[in-house]
Design a protein around this motif. Structure first.
Motif, PDB file in Angstrom:
ATOM      1  N   VAL A  84       0.858  -1.110   0.009  1.00 31.61           N
ATOM      2  CA  VAL A  84       0.028  -0.045  -0.227  1.00 31.61           C
ATOM      3  C   VAL A  84       0.886   1.376  -0.082  1.00 31.61           C
ATOM      4  N   GLY A  85       0.420   2.356  -0.629  1.00 31.88           N
ATOM      5  CA  GLY A  85       1.133   3.599  -0.729  1.00 31.88           C
ATOM      6  C   GLY A  85       0.384   4.655  -1.387  1.00 31.88           C
ATOM      7  N   GLY A  86       0.941   5.930  -1.243  1.00 35.49           N
ATOM      8  CA  GLY A  86       0.171   6.912  -1.721  1.00 35.49           C
ATOM      9  C   GLY A  86       0.778   7.127  -3.373  1.00 35.49           C
ATOM     10  N   ILE A  87       0.293   8.089  -4.161  1.00 32.71           N
ATOM     11  CA  ILE A  87       0.447   8.472  -5.290  1.00 32.71           C
ATOM     12  C   ILE A  87       1.847   8.211  -5.767  1.00 32.71           C
ATOM     13  N   HIS A  88       2.961   8.618  -5.191  1.00 35.74           N
ATOM     14  CA  HIS A  88       4.333   8.856  -5.528  1.00 35.74           C
ATOM     15  C   HIS A  88       4.563   7.138  -5.420  1.00 35.74           C
ATOM     16  N   GLY A 124     -10.401  -4.174  -1.130  1.00 37.52           N
ATOM     17  CA  GLY A 124      -9.989  -3.301  -2.221  1.00 37.52           C
ATOM     18  C   GLY A 124      -9.732  -1.775  -2.060  1.00 37.52           C
ATOM     19  N   SER A 125     -10.087  -0.899  -3.129  1.00 32.73           N
ATOM     20  CA  SER A 125      -9.704   0.471  -2.832  1.00 32.73           C
ATOM     21  C   SER A 125     -10.714   1.416  -4.097  1.00 32.73           C
ATOM     22  N   SER A 126     -10.857   2.617  -3.571  1.00 37.87           N
ATOM     23  CA  SER A 126     -11.617   3.470  -4.596  1.00 37.87           C
ATOM     24  C   SER A 126     -10.927   3.623  -5.807  1.00 37.87           C
ATOM     25  N   ASN A 195       6.451   8.104   0.311  1.00 35.97           N
ATOM     26  CA  ASN A 195       5.750   7.005  -0.042  1.00 35.97           C
ATOM     27  C   ASN A 195       4.390   6.816   0.611  1.00 35.97           C
ATOM     28  N   SER A 196       4.076   7.790   1.597  1.00 37.89           N
ATOM     29  CA  SER A 196       2.615   7.697   2.238  1.00 37.89           C
ATOM     30  C   SER A 196       1.555   8.357   1.497  1.00 37.89           C
ATOM     31  N   HIS A 197       0.271   8.283   2.073  1.00 34.42           N
ATOM     32  CA  HIS A 197      -0.868   9.210   1.407  1.00 34.42           C
ATOM     33  C   HIS A 197      -0.749  10.572   1.940  1.00 34.42           C
ATOM     34  N   VAL A 198      -1.545  11.266   1.499  1.00 37.16           N
ATOM     35  CA  VAL A 198      -1.404  12.727   1.539  1.00 37.16           C
ATOM     36  C   VAL A 198      -1.694  13.184   2.861  1.00 37.16           C
ATOM     37  N   LEU A 199      -2.789  12.448   3.725  1.00 38.64           N
ATOM     38  CA  LEU A 199      -3.083  13.115   5.005  1.00 38.64           C
ATOM     39  C   LEU A 199      -1.748  12.759   6.014  1.00 38.64           C
ATOM     40  N   ARG A 204       2.749  14.966   9.013  1.00 34.91           N
ATOM     41  CA  ARG A 204       4.204  14.909   9.396  1.00 34.91           C
ATOM     42  C   ARG A 204       5.016  16.115   9.034  1.00 34.91           C
ATOM     43  N   ARG A 205       4.693  16.544   7.841  1.00 37.77           N
ATOM     44  CA  ARG A 205       5.247  17.771   7.164  1.00 37.77           C
ATOM     45  C   ARG A 205       5.185  18.912   8.166  1.00 37.77           C
ATOM     46  N   PHE A 206       3.914  19.180   8.576  1.00 38.29           N
ATOM     47  CA  PHE A 206       3.433  20.301   9.227  1.00 38.29           C
ATOM     48  C   PHE A 206       4.072  20.332  10.726  1.00 38.29           C
ATOM     49  N   LEU A 226     -10.190  16.495  -5.499  1.00 39.15           N
ATOM     50  CA  LEU A 226     -11.111  16.267  -4.422  1.00 39.15           C
ATOM     51  C   LEU A 226     -11.172  14.643  -3.989  1.00 39.15           C
ATOM     52  N   ARG A 227     -10.947  14.880  -2.467  1.00 46.78           N
ATOM     53  CA  ARG A 227     -10.923  13.118  -2.037  1.00 46.78           C
ATOM     54  C   ARG A 227     -12.056  13.042  -0.814  1.00 46.78           C
ATOM     55  N   GLU A 228     -12.419  11.910  -0.717  1.00 47.62           N
ATOM     56  CA  GLU A 228     -13.077  11.317   0.494  1.00 47.62           C
ATOM     57  C   GLU A 228     -12.440  10.788   1.517  1.00 47.62           C
ATOM     58  N   LYS A 285       4.372  17.936  -9.306  1.00 46.08           N
ATOM     59  CA  LYS A 285       3.779  16.640  -8.640  1.00 46.08           C
ATOM     60  C   LYS A 285       2.648  16.356  -9.382  1.00 46.08           C
ATOM     61  N   PRO A 286       2.065  15.021  -9.658  1.00 52.02           N
ATOM     62  CA  PRO A 286       0.796  14.681  -9.957  1.00 52.02           C
ATOM     63  C   PRO A 286      -0.270  14.798  -8.992  1.00 52.02           C
ATOM     64  N   ASP A 287      -1.441  15.360  -9.746  1.00 52.97           N
ATOM     65  CA  ASP A 287      -2.734  15.495  -8.992  1.00 52.97           C
ATOM     66  C   ASP A 287      -3.103  14.140  -8.903  1.00 52.97           C
ATOM     67  N   GLY A 288      -3.325  13.199  -9.807  1.00 49.80           N
ATOM     68  CA  GLY A 288      -4.087  12.005  -9.731  1.00 49.80           C
ATOM     69  C   GLY A 288      -5.434  12.170 -10.049  1.00 49.80           C
TER      70      GLY A 288
HETATM   71  C1  LIG Z   1      -6.192   5.398  -1.419  1.00 54.09           C
HETATM   72  C2  LIG Z   1      -5.588   5.753  -2.687  1.00 54.09           C
HETATM   73  O1  LIG Z   1      -4.287   6.447  -2.632  1.00 54.09           O
HETATM   74  C3  LIG Z   1      -3.745   6.714  -3.771  1.00 54.09           C
HETATM   75  O2  LIG Z   1      -4.420   7.697  -4.560  1.00 54.09           O
HETATM   76  P1  LIG Z   1      -4.597   9.286  -4.167  1.00 54.09           P
HETATM   77  O3  LIG Z   1      -5.978   9.450  -3.580  1.00 54.09           O
HETATM   78  O4  LIG Z   1      -4.159  10.103  -5.340  1.00 54.09           O
HETATM   79  O5  LIG Z   1      -3.482   9.374  -2.897  1.00 54.09           O
HETATM   80  P2  LIG Z   1      -2.624  10.329  -2.140  1.00 54.09           P
HETATM   81  O6  LIG Z   1      -2.858  10.431  -0.711  1.00 54.09           O
HETATM   82  O7  LIG Z   1      -1.231   9.968  -2.383  1.00 54.09           O
HETATM   83  O8  LIG Z   1      -2.915  11.581  -2.910  1.00 54.09           O
HETATM   84  C4  LIG Z   1      -4.002  12.339  -2.872  1.00 54.09           C
HETATM   85  C5  LIG Z   1      -3.778  13.801  -3.372  1.00 54.09           C
HETATM   86  O9  LIG Z   1      -2.824  14.704  -2.380  1.00 54.09           O
HETATM   87  C6  LIG Z   1      -1.918  15.275  -3.140  1.00 54.09           C
HETATM   88  N1  LIG Z   1      -0.730  15.638  -2.330  1.00 54.09           N
HETATM   89  C7  LIG Z   1      -0.494  16.590  -1.737  1.00 54.09           C
HETATM   90  N2  LIG Z   1       0.713  16.768  -0.928  1.00 54.09           N
HETATM   91  C8  LIG Z   1       0.893  15.362  -0.924  1.00 54.09           C
HETATM   92  C9  LIG Z   1       1.865  14.556  -0.205  1.00 54.09           C
HETATM   93  O10 LIG Z   1       2.849  15.075   0.413  1.00 54.09           O
HETATM   94  N3  LIG Z   1       1.844  13.246  -0.164  1.00 54.09           N
HETATM   95  C10 LIG Z   1       1.128  12.627  -0.921  1.00 54.09           C
HETATM   96  N4  LIG Z   1       0.976  11.114  -1.136  1.00 54.09           N
HETATM   97  N5  LIG Z   1      -0.046  13.142  -1.883  1.00 54.09           N
HETATM   98  C11 LIG Z   1      -0.118  14.573  -1.568  1.00 54.09           C
HETATM   99  C12 LIG Z   1      -1.477  14.475  -4.503  1.00 54.09           C
HETATM  100  O11 LIG Z   1      -0.861  14.996  -5.348  1.00 54.09           O
HETATM  101  C13 LIG Z   1      -2.935  13.989  -4.594  1.00 54.09           C
HETATM  102  O12 LIG Z   1      -3.513  14.916  -5.221  1.00 54.09           O
HETATM  103  C14 LIG Z   1      -3.666   5.526  -4.795  1.00 54.09           C
HETATM  104  O13 LIG Z   1      -2.354   5.668  -5.352  1.00 54.09           O
HETATM  105  C15 LIG Z   1      -4.108   4.303  -4.065  1.00 54.09           C
HETATM  106  O14 LIG Z   1      -2.993   3.829  -3.204  1.00 54.09           O
HETATM  107  C16 LIG Z   1      -5.276   4.530  -3.411  1.00 54.09           C
HETATM  108  O15 LIG Z   1      -6.178   3.478  -3.766  1.00 54.09           O
END
Ligand SMILES: C[C@H]1O[C@H](OP(=O)(O)OP(=O)(O)OC[C@H]2O[C@@H](n3cnc4c(=O)[nH]c(N)nc43)[C@H](O)[C@@H]2O)[C@@H](O)[C@@H](O)C1=O
Ligand SMILES: NC(=O)C1=CN([C@@H]2O[C@H](COP(=O)(O)OP(=O)(O)OC[C@H]3O[C@@H](n4cnc5c(N)ncnc54)[C@H](OP(=O)(O)O)[C@@H]3O)[C@@H](O)[C@H]2O)C=CC1
Length: 327
Positions: A84-88, A124-126, A195-199, A204-206, A226-228, A285-288
């Motif tokens: 599991v991991g975030g967007i990066h 699974g995952s959204s 490697n973590s998710h955004v939240l 940590r960064r703040f 937008l994220r839920e 950095k990507p928005d996803g």
């Molecule tokens: C749960 C879901 O999680 C992943 O999808 P994601 O929702 O895109 O995940 P994320 O939490 O990493 O990012 C959400 C948004 O936030 C922005 N963002 C800002 N600043 C940081 C930042 O510092 N770190 C990260 N990770 N994102 C950041 C980032 O650019 C993006 O726009 C899937 O790959 C997959 O694993 C999956 O199923």
């Protein structure tokens, strides 16, 4: 007309996990989700939990997983182990995200079936849904469009997990179900800087910026996606609810029903942490995915609703972070 989904949603005498002394295997019990599920099961009075750390049982190793199931024969299985991991991380390690996840879930699902497990829940995952799915996203949007490229490898593995549960239900009349959580957070999350998710990344960064007296913090992307978000204790509650109450072919969405922009999230985390500097947006950095709000009305219709607001959940998570993560 009765669809194949309706026909196979009912398995005669499909057991819910109601016997509190039943053997329940929670795969991935040290992770964000697995640890919350273990706590929830204990709160519900379950006494016979089977737990193995990654070091004790590598779930990618088929022979080891088969031997574990043959010897333990868990009656109920919850699959919360995954890469599991975030967007990066998703974008950087595609082979790991597809390969490890296919191995873990295939080994567990097949071994559970072959060793008499009564019911299995796969998570699974959204991100399984198309990048431009209708919002809020209903379960039947699956496989109707192109996936978000940053996480398509992970999404393909997760879609295979849903389909494997469905195939085993159809062919073997076996009670395998799937839940699709939205973006989760809470105690025991992964706070890795990249490697973590955004939240957790922003928390940590703040926090580190506050401690070091920095004036600025960098946030990725444009801030417009937008994220839920759902607190992991609510997800754990939904998992136990589904294990007790749901038996069906179709996967079920598990969300909070509330979305925020990444900019709004960043401002909220900043406030909870108490950082007083400025935000700098790194648009390289990507928005996803632009938006992924799930339609969780099917689960709501069965009687489950989330309880924890994003603000309360953030306060709870920051308390845990402050007390548990090394500075
Ligand atoms: C749960 C879901 O999680 C992943 O999808 P994601 O929702 O895109 O995940 P994320 O939490 O990493 O990012 C959400 C948004 O936030 C922005 N963002 C800002 N600043 C940081 C930042 O510092 N770190 C990260 N990770 N994102 C950041 C980032 O650019 C993006 O726009 C899937 O790959 C997959 O694993 C999956 O199923
Ligand atoms: N976090 C989120 O926002 C979301 C998560 N989900 C899903 O929830 C589930 C759990 O995710 P989450 O708790 O966040 O992830 P974590 O990374 O926090 O936990 C995953 C757990 O799986 C274990 N694990 C990984 N690989 C192996 C292996 N080869 N053998 C044994 N154990 C292994 C990890 O152990 P170790 O750390 O030692 O490797 C860890 O304990 C996943 O299926 C994920 O897709 C769905 C939507 C959103």
């Amino acid at each position: 007309m009765v669809s194949i989904g309706d026909y196979y949603s009912f398995i005669p005498c499909a057991p819910g996990v109601s016997d509190k002394s039943a053997k329940v295997f929670v795969a991935g019990h040290r992770g964000l989700v697995g640890s919350a599920i273990v706590e929830k099961l204990k709160q519900h009075g379950f006494t016979n939990l089977i737990l193995r750390s990654h070091a004790e049982l590598d779930l990618t190793r088929q022979a080891d997983v088969e031997a574990f199931f043959a010897s333990e024969k868990p009656e109920f299985v919850i699959v919360a182990a995954a890469k599991v991991g975030g967007i990066h991380a998703n974008n950087t390690y595609p082979a790991d995200f597809i390969g490890i996840n296919l191995q873990i879930q295939t080994n567990i699902i097949d071994s559970a079936y072959r060793n008499g497990t009564k019911k299995l829940l796969f998570l699974g995952s959204s991100c399984i849904y198309p990048k431009f799915a209708p919002q809020p996203i209903p379960e039947d949007a699956l496989l109707t469009g192109t996936l978000e490229p940053t996480n398509e490898w992970y999404a393909i593995a997760k879609i295979a997990g849903i389909k494997m549960c469905q195939a085993y239900r159809i062919q073997y009349k076996w009670d395998a179900i799937s839940g699709m959580p939205t973006n989760l957070y809470g105690p025991n999350d992964n706070f890795h800087p990249e490697n973590s998710h955004v939240l957790p990344a922003l928390m940590r960064r703040f926090h580190e910026a506050k401690v070091k007296g920095l004036k600025e913090v960098v946030v990725w992307g444009t801030g417009s996606p937008l994220r839920e978000f759902l607190h992991v204790d609510d997800l754990a509650d939904a998992v136990v609810f589904m294990m007790e109450k749901y038996s069906g072919l179709e996967h079920l969405n598990v969300g909070s029903g509330k979305e925020v922009t990444i900019k709004e999230l960043a401002e909220l985390v900043k406030e909870v942490v108490g950082f007083e500097g400025d935000l700098i947006w790194d648009t390289t950095k990507p928005d996803g995915t632009p938006r992924k709000l799930m339609d969780s009305s099917k689960l709501a219709g069965l009687g489950w609703t989330p309880k924890i607001s994003l603000k309360d959940g953030l306060v709870d998570t920051y308390k845990w972070y402050s007390e548990n993560v090394k500075q």
